[in-house]
Design a protein around this motif. Sequence first.
Motif, PDB file in Angstrom:
ATOM      1  N   PHE A 296      -8.784  -7.913   6.881  1.00  0.00           N
ATOM      2  CA  PHE A 296      -8.112  -6.577   6.683  1.00  0.00           C
ATOM      3  C   PHE A 296      -8.552  -5.604   7.945  1.00  0.00           C
ATOM      4  O   PHE A 296      -7.760  -5.081   8.377  1.00  0.00           O
ATOM      5  CB  PHE A 296      -8.498  -6.023   5.492  1.00  0.00           C
ATOM      6  N   ASN A 299      -6.879  -6.441  11.358  1.00  0.00           N
ATOM      7  CA  ASN A 299      -5.340  -5.761  11.070  1.00  0.00           C
ATOM      8  C   ASN A 299      -5.480  -4.326  11.432  1.00  0.00           C
ATOM      9  O   ASN A 299      -4.692  -3.628  12.092  1.00  0.00           O
ATOM     10  CB  ASN A 299      -4.849  -5.998   9.608  1.00  0.00           C
ATOM     11  N   CYS A 300      -6.615  -3.719  10.951  1.00  0.00           N
ATOM     12  CA  CYS A 300      -6.797  -2.111  11.148  1.00  0.00           C
ATOM     13  C   CYS A 300      -6.888  -1.853  12.670  1.00  0.00           C
ATOM     14  O   CYS A 300      -6.299  -0.989  13.136  1.00  0.00           O
ATOM     15  CB  CYS A 300      -7.643  -1.563  10.428  1.00  0.00           C
ATOM     16  N   THR A 303      -3.536  -2.350  14.405  1.00  0.00           N
ATOM     17  CA  THR A 303      -2.929  -1.080  13.984  1.00  0.00           C
ATOM     18  C   THR A 303      -3.194   0.502  15.041  1.00  0.00           C
ATOM     19  O   THR A 303      -2.174   0.773  15.473  1.00  0.00           O
ATOM     20  CB  THR A 303      -3.103  -0.569  12.497  1.00  0.00           C
ATOM     21  N   LEU A 337      -0.858   5.209  10.094  1.00  0.00           N
ATOM     22  CA  LEU A 337      -0.891   4.103   9.467  1.00  0.00           C
ATOM     23  C   LEU A 337      -2.178   3.426   9.205  1.00  0.00           C
ATOM     24  O   LEU A 337      -2.461   2.781   8.194  1.00  0.00           O
ATOM     25  CB  LEU A 337      -0.139   2.990  10.569  1.00  0.00           C
ATOM     26  N   LEU A 338      -3.331   3.587  10.120  1.00  0.00           N
ATOM     27  CA  LEU A 338      -4.680   3.157   9.855  1.00  0.00           C
ATOM     28  C   LEU A 338      -5.059   3.872   8.546  1.00  0.00           C
ATOM     29  O   LEU A 338      -5.684   3.106   7.610  1.00  0.00           O
ATOM     30  CB  LEU A 338      -5.604   3.569  11.092  1.00  0.00           C
ATOM     31  N   ASN A 340      -3.362   4.883   5.968  1.00  0.00           N
ATOM     32  CA  ASN A 340      -2.780   4.565   4.942  1.00  0.00           C
ATOM     33  C   ASN A 340      -3.259   2.984   4.607  1.00  0.00           C
ATOM     34  O   ASN A 340      -3.386   2.660   3.387  1.00  0.00           O
ATOM     35  CB  ASN A 340      -1.411   4.592   5.147  1.00  0.00           C
ATOM     36  N   LYS A 341      -3.605   2.200   5.555  1.00  0.00           N
ATOM     37  CA  LYS A 341      -4.197   0.951   5.539  1.00  0.00           C
ATOM     38  C   LYS A 341      -5.337   1.038   4.659  1.00  0.00           C
ATOM     39  O   LYS A 341      -5.630   0.271   3.527  1.00  0.00           O
ATOM     40  CB  LYS A 341      -4.162   0.128   6.646  1.00  0.00           C
ATOM     41  N   TRP A 342      -6.182   1.940   4.849  1.00  0.00           N
ATOM     42  CA  TRP A 342      -7.699   1.976   4.262  1.00  0.00           C
ATOM     43  C   TRP A 342      -7.400   2.503   2.931  1.00  0.00           C
ATOM     44  O   TRP A 342      -8.069   2.059   1.917  1.00  0.00           O
ATOM     45  CB  TRP A 342      -8.510   3.128   5.095  1.00  0.00           C
ATOM     46  N   GLY A 344      -4.952   2.217   0.886  1.00  0.00           N
ATOM     47  CA  GLY A 344      -4.369   1.146   0.032  1.00  0.00           C
ATOM     48  C   GLY A 344      -5.301  -0.038  -0.320  1.00  0.00           C
ATOM     49  O   GLY A 344      -5.232  -0.553  -1.151  1.00  0.00           O
ATOM     50  N   TYR A 345      -5.961  -0.510   0.784  1.00  0.00           N
ATOM     51  CA  TYR A 345      -7.031  -1.333   0.627  1.00  0.00           C
ATOM     52  C   TYR A 345      -8.237  -1.027  -0.678  1.00  0.00           C
ATOM     53  O   TYR A 345      -8.468  -1.720  -1.518  1.00  0.00           O
ATOM     54  CB  TYR A 345      -7.864  -1.628   1.742  1.00  0.00           C
TER      55      TYR A 345
END
Length: 352
Positions: A296, A299-300, A303, A337-338, A340-342, A344-345
Amino acid sequence: MIENDLDDIDDIEPVGDAANLYEHFRVVVDKGQAMVRVDKYLFERIVNASRNRIQKAADAGFVMANGKPVKSSYKVKPLDVITVVMDRPRYDNEIIAEDIPLDIVYEDEALMVVNKPAGLVVHPGHGNYTGTLVNAIAWHLRDNPDYDANDPQVGLVHRIDKNTSGLLVIAKTPDAKTSLGLQFFNKTTKRRYQALVWGIMDEDKGTITGNIARNPRDRMQMAVFSDPEIGKHAVTHYNVLERIGYVTLVECILETGRTHQIRVHMKHIGHVLFNDERYGGHEILKGTHFSKYKQFVNNCFDTCPRQALHAMTLGFVHPVTGEEMNFTSPLPEDMTLLLNKWRGYISNRDLE
């Protein structure tokens, strides 16, 4: 007087192989010259070079007397051959206009405000002599007869790092640059950044005070020093905006503007900027050892492939009208986007 080409002396490494050095300046000392320190001697002969910069060049082995490196304290003697060498060929620092897209937020006859994307170098320097923001501005103002991109009395008033995004103000006239420069010097401008840092910050707000200077163990880094005689005074205020699992979104308010200030101050308090490669933020500094988590975070990193830092707001008094000018630049897509990834995680983790 000699033209100065020492602008990037802070970025050079100490001398290694003398065969790979390039002579930039050569001065033969007059027969009647009294003995004087070499840094003072060169300071009086090299245009626009500070004595401090010359001393750094000497410390790195780039100032020579009769072919041998000397320290700043060396006393020049009549008929000495004093040279300044560098680890790269001499560069003709004329700014060439280049057709590079600009995101112009505001413009009038006195100034312009631009939103710089991450990855764009602000000013030509070692390794980046073209393709910079300054080259782009020169192209944009190429038909303005009053704007000379090579005139230091106009142009950039302040800078941000290559991989930092956000707002910058450019002066189009000497009077505008003088006025804006004084505002930055007197700390009356308003500058706010947003940064994603490693770790959960305990306090909701705080102030970091610490002199900043070049790191003696790694000249590509800056560092904080407790000795008041070392470096330049620097103050950063911060507010926590959001705590997201193993990272924190913070707002940073600059009271001073030093090289890498936010990046080095945050590292100093144990919260390196996310994906800040120069300061170790490209490693997984917080979290679990599970392979799923490591994947994860990697992937960040993909991003947002740079330090997560954005110059979000800029405020100053207009040098002509006296009007309060305030500009805001929303977070760029990679940082959005970064985040939002965190989010969501952490949300999915809480449901497990």
